[in-house]
Design an enzyme around this catalytic site. Structure first.
Site, short mmCIF file in Angstrom:
data_model
loop_
_atom_site.label_atom_id
_atom_site.label_comp_id
_atom_site.label_asym_id
_atom_site.label_seq_id
_atom_site.Cartn_x
_atom_site.Cartn_y
_atom_site.Cartn_z
N HIS A 47 1.02 -1.13 -0.08
CA HIS A 47 0.21 -0.43 -0.25
C HIS A 47 0.93 1.06 0.06
CE1 HIS A 47 -3.09 2.60 1.03
NE2 HIS A 47 -2.64 3.53 1.99
N GLU A 48 1.75 1.39 1.16
CA GLU A 48 2.58 2.67 0.69
C GLU A 48 3.81 2.96 -0.10
OE1 GLU A 48 2.24 4.64 3.02
OE2 GLU A 48 0.82 3.56 4.09
N HIS A 69 1.39 4.22 -3.20
CA HIS A 69 1.34 5.80 -2.88
C HIS A 69 2.54 6.28 -3.40
CE1 HIS A 69 -1.08 6.18 0.03
NE2 HIS A 69 -1.25 5.61 1.01
N ASP A 79 -5.18 7.05 -1.34
CA ASP A 79 -6.22 6.22 -0.51
C ASP A 79 -7.46 6.84 -1.25
OD1 ASP A 79 -4.40 6.02 1.84
OD2 ASP A 79 -4.09 7.33 2.12
#
Length: 177
Positions: free
Chosen positions: A116-117, A120, A126
């Site tokens: 997920h990170e 980014h 998000d």
């Protein structure tokens, strides 16, 4: 450029006159952009960071996440701390992110946090859909969610981000627990 085209046409005509056919190679595809990450400060999460990078490498073709070697400057630095996971981008493919122990201690799947990170850094925001199938839904998905892979839309967006010179403004992304 015009002279090259004329020469190529004359060559093809000459080859055709003797019964040969000129062919050209398939168009070259652009090599993926390589982003180097430094997980040396990720402490106990170093292998999870590597797993997050490999997840993205298995799903996208226009960018590669590679662990930094000695003498290289990383695009991405990864840290561990006691807060929530969060990312600070400086531009598309560049920045730093934190593997926050607060989310790990709450039971969130570590590989999902890492992927997920990285998402980014690769230009994804998000989405807070609450769906486990959406990697970028982050902590809005249930703690029981163990899906660490981007869905087709997320992977397509990342491939599009790295297919052009698109710029993404610096952002701060933080999990809200």
């Amino acid at each position: 450029m015009l002279l090259r085209r004329i020469a190529a046409a004359l060559c093809a005509t000459a080859l055709a006159a003797v019964g040969l056919q000129a062919t050209s190679a398939a168009p070259a595809t652009a090599a993926p952009r390589v982003l180097y990450y430094d997980a040396s400060q990720a402490q106990e999460f170093r292998s999870v960071v590597d797993q997050g990078a490999q997840i993205w490498n298995s799903r996208v073709t226009n960018v590669r996440l590679v662990a930094v070697s000695a003498g290289q400057t990383p695009n991405i630095r990864v840290y561990a701390d006691n807060g929530w996971p969060r990312t600070y981008t400086t531009s598309l493919g560049n920045g730093r992110w934190y593997m926050g122990r607060e989310a790990v201690n709450d039971g969130y799947f570590q590989a999902r946090i890492a992927a997920h990170e990285f998402g980014h850094i690769l230009g994804l925001p998000d989405r807070r859909t609450g769906l486990c199938a959406d990697l970028m839904s982050g902590s809005s998905a249930p703690v029981s969610c163990t899906n660490a892979y981007p869905n087709t839309r997320e992977a397509t967006t990342v491939n599009s981000n790295f297919a052009s010179a698109a710029a993404v403004a610096p952002q701060v992304y933080a999990w809200a627990g």
